[in-house]
Design a protein around this motif. Structure first.
Motif, PDB file in Angstrom:
ATOM      1  N   LEU A   1       0.816  -0.984  -0.141  1.00  0.00           N
ATOM      2  CA  LEU A   1      -0.096  -0.009   0.350  1.00  0.00           C
ATOM      3  C   LEU A   1       1.084   1.045  -0.099  1.00  0.00           C
ATOM      4  O   LEU A   1       1.864   1.189   0.748  1.00  0.00           O
ATOM      5  N   ARG A   2       0.590   2.575  -0.835  1.00  0.00           N
ATOM      6  CA  ARG A   2       1.460   3.060  -0.910  1.00  0.00           C
ATOM      7  C   ARG A   2       0.447   4.083  -2.266  1.00  0.00           C
ATOM      8  O   ARG A   2      -0.456   4.322  -1.834  1.00  0.00           O
ATOM      9  N   LYS A   3       1.095   5.736  -1.525  1.00  0.00           N
ATOM     10  CA  LYS A   3       0.089   7.086  -2.338  1.00  0.00           C
ATOM     11  C   LYS A   3       0.686   6.627  -3.827  1.00  0.00           C
ATOM     12  O   LYS A   3       2.107   6.120  -4.545  1.00  0.00           O
ATOM     13  N   ALA A   4      -0.355   7.072  -4.718  1.00  0.00           N
ATOM     14  CA  ALA A   4      -0.392   6.401  -6.244  1.00  0.00           C
ATOM     15  C   ALA A   4       0.784   7.251  -6.677  1.00  0.00           C
ATOM     16  O   ALA A   4       1.102   8.429  -6.286  1.00  0.00           O
TER      17      ALA A   4
ATOM     18  N   GLU B   1      -2.703  13.237 -13.400  1.00  0.00           N
ATOM     19  CA  GLU B   1      -1.993  13.462 -13.315  1.00  0.00           C
ATOM     20  C   GLU B   1      -1.498  14.668 -12.247  1.00  0.00           C
ATOM     21  O   GLU B   1      -0.648  14.793 -11.175  1.00  0.00           O
ATOM     22  N   SER B   2      -2.506  15.658 -12.348  1.00  0.00           N
ATOM     23  CA  SER B   2      -2.561  16.983 -11.922  1.00  0.00           C
ATOM     24  C   SER B   2      -2.718  16.765 -10.497  1.00  0.00           C
ATOM     25  O   SER B   2      -3.023  16.841  -9.166  1.00  0.00           O
ATOM     26  N   LEU B   3      -4.295  15.718  -9.853  1.00  0.00           N
ATOM     27  CA  LEU B   3      -4.422  15.322  -9.145  1.00  0.00           C
ATOM     28  C   LEU B   3      -3.894  14.605  -7.887  1.00  0.00           C
ATOM     29  O   LEU B   3      -3.549  14.969  -6.618  1.00  0.00           O
ATOM     30  N   LEU B   4      -2.217  13.512  -8.611  1.00  0.00           N
ATOM     31  CA  LEU B   4      -1.288  12.994  -7.239  1.00  0.00           C
ATOM     32  C   LEU B   4      -0.818  13.764  -7.429  1.00  0.00           C
ATOM     33  O   LEU B   4      -0.080  12.925  -6.366  1.00  0.00           O
ATOM     34  N   ASN B   5      -0.230  15.148  -7.334  1.00  0.00           N
ATOM     35  CA  ASN B   5      -0.002  16.212  -6.679  1.00  0.00           C
ATOM     36  C   ASN B   5      -0.594  17.112  -6.166  1.00  0.00           C
ATOM     37  O   ASN B   5       0.211  17.836  -5.405  1.00  0.00           O
TER      38      ASN B   5
ATOM     39  N   ASP C   1      -2.011  17.542  -2.400  1.00  0.00           N
ATOM     40  CA  ASP C   1      -1.080  17.212  -0.975  1.00  0.00           C
ATOM     41  C   ASP C   1      -3.051  16.909   0.003  1.00  0.00           C
ATOM     42  O   ASP C   1      -3.254  16.038   0.528  1.00  0.00           O
ATOM     43  N   SER C   2      -3.921  17.408  -0.805  1.00  0.00           N
ATOM     44  CA  SER C   2      -4.890  18.565   0.233  1.00  0.00           C
ATOM     45  C   SER C   2      -5.873  16.507  -0.558  1.00  0.00           C
ATOM     46  O   SER C   2      -7.254  16.408  -0.114  1.00  0.00           O
ATOM     47  N   LYS C   3      -5.773  15.792  -1.636  1.00  0.00           N
ATOM     48  CA  LYS C   3      -6.258  15.325  -2.318  1.00  0.00           C
ATOM     49  C   LYS C   3      -5.605  13.569  -2.645  1.00  0.00           C
ATOM     50  O   LYS C   3      -5.659  13.588  -3.403  1.00  0.00           O
ATOM     51  N   PRO C   4      -5.089  12.841  -1.536  1.00  0.00           N
ATOM     52  CA  PRO C   4      -4.425  11.898  -1.801  1.00  0.00           C
ATOM     53  C   PRO C   4      -4.875  10.689  -2.164  1.00  0.00           C
ATOM     54  O   PRO C   4      -6.193  10.692  -2.212  1.00  0.00           O
ATOM     55  N   VAL C   5      -4.280   9.976  -2.812  1.00  0.00           N
ATOM     56  CA  VAL C   5      -5.123   8.901  -3.542  1.00  0.00           C
ATOM     57  C   VAL C   5      -3.522   7.815  -3.909  1.00  0.00           C
ATOM     58  O   VAL C   5      -2.531   7.970  -3.486  1.00  0.00           O
ATOM     59  N   PHE C   6      -4.636   6.456  -2.971  1.00  0.00           N
ATOM     60  CA  PHE C   6      -3.438   5.477  -2.167  1.00  0.00           C
ATOM     61  C   PHE C   6      -3.826   4.576  -2.904  1.00  0.00           C
ATOM     62  O   PHE C   6      -4.586   4.288  -3.715  1.00  0.00           O
TER      63      PHE C   6
END
Length: 157
Positions: free
Chosen positions: A2-5, A45-49, A51-56
């Motif tokens: 498990l990790r950040k995307a 790609e923008s969302l993954l940068n 920090d207020s919207k983390p994707v795991f």
């Protein structure tokens, strides 16, 4: 694992988003279009940068599940108490990996992350008719906070 995307995960995440969309389309074809996703590759790609919207992601050879989250905070509000919330916008486990505790591992990872950043609660929405999701979240210890109701004024399907 498990990790950040990361950017490399986008292709698989898009595939999983298609699965989520079809679940919602099947339940509510009047609201959800078939065979699409809520994000494009560029938006992801923008969302993954952000920090207020983390994707795991849960990875076992390939991405088998994801959790899209949003962190929000209420402070110094006239009506509401101060609260920091992690909202789970979307959890998806690949259809081929269901029943293998991927969802539970993702949920627990998100819960631990929320605790580590000082969140007071975790919230999410479940569509009426998505009984597997409803039961899953109840089994994870979640309970109803509020209910959204509707009346359909025209029938599109």
């Amino acid at each position: 694992m498990l990790r950040k995307a990361s950017k490399e995960d986008i292709g698989r995440i898009i595939e999983l988003l298609h699965q989520v969309n079809m679940v919602h389309h099947t339940i509510r074809p009047d609201l959800f279009k078939p065979h699409t996703t809520k994000y494009s590759e560029q938006e992801l790609e923008s969302l993954l940068n952000d920090d207020s919207k983390p994707v795991f992601v849960y990875v076992d050879g390939e991405v088998l599940g994801h959790a899209f989250c949003q962190v929000s905070e209420v402070k110094d509000n006239l009506l509401l108490e101060d609260v920091k919330t992690l909202y789970i916008d979307d959890i998806c486990v690949d259809e081929r990996a269901r029943g293998k505790h991927v969802g539970k591992a993702l949920y627990e990872y998100v819960r631990d992350y929320a605790t580590s950043i000082g969140c007071d609660n975790i919230t999410l929405n479940v569509w009426e008719g998505n009984d597997p999701a409803w039961h899953f979240y109840k089994n994870m210890g979640m309970q109803v906070q509020k209910t959204t109701m509707e009346i359909k004024l025209k029938h599109n399907y």
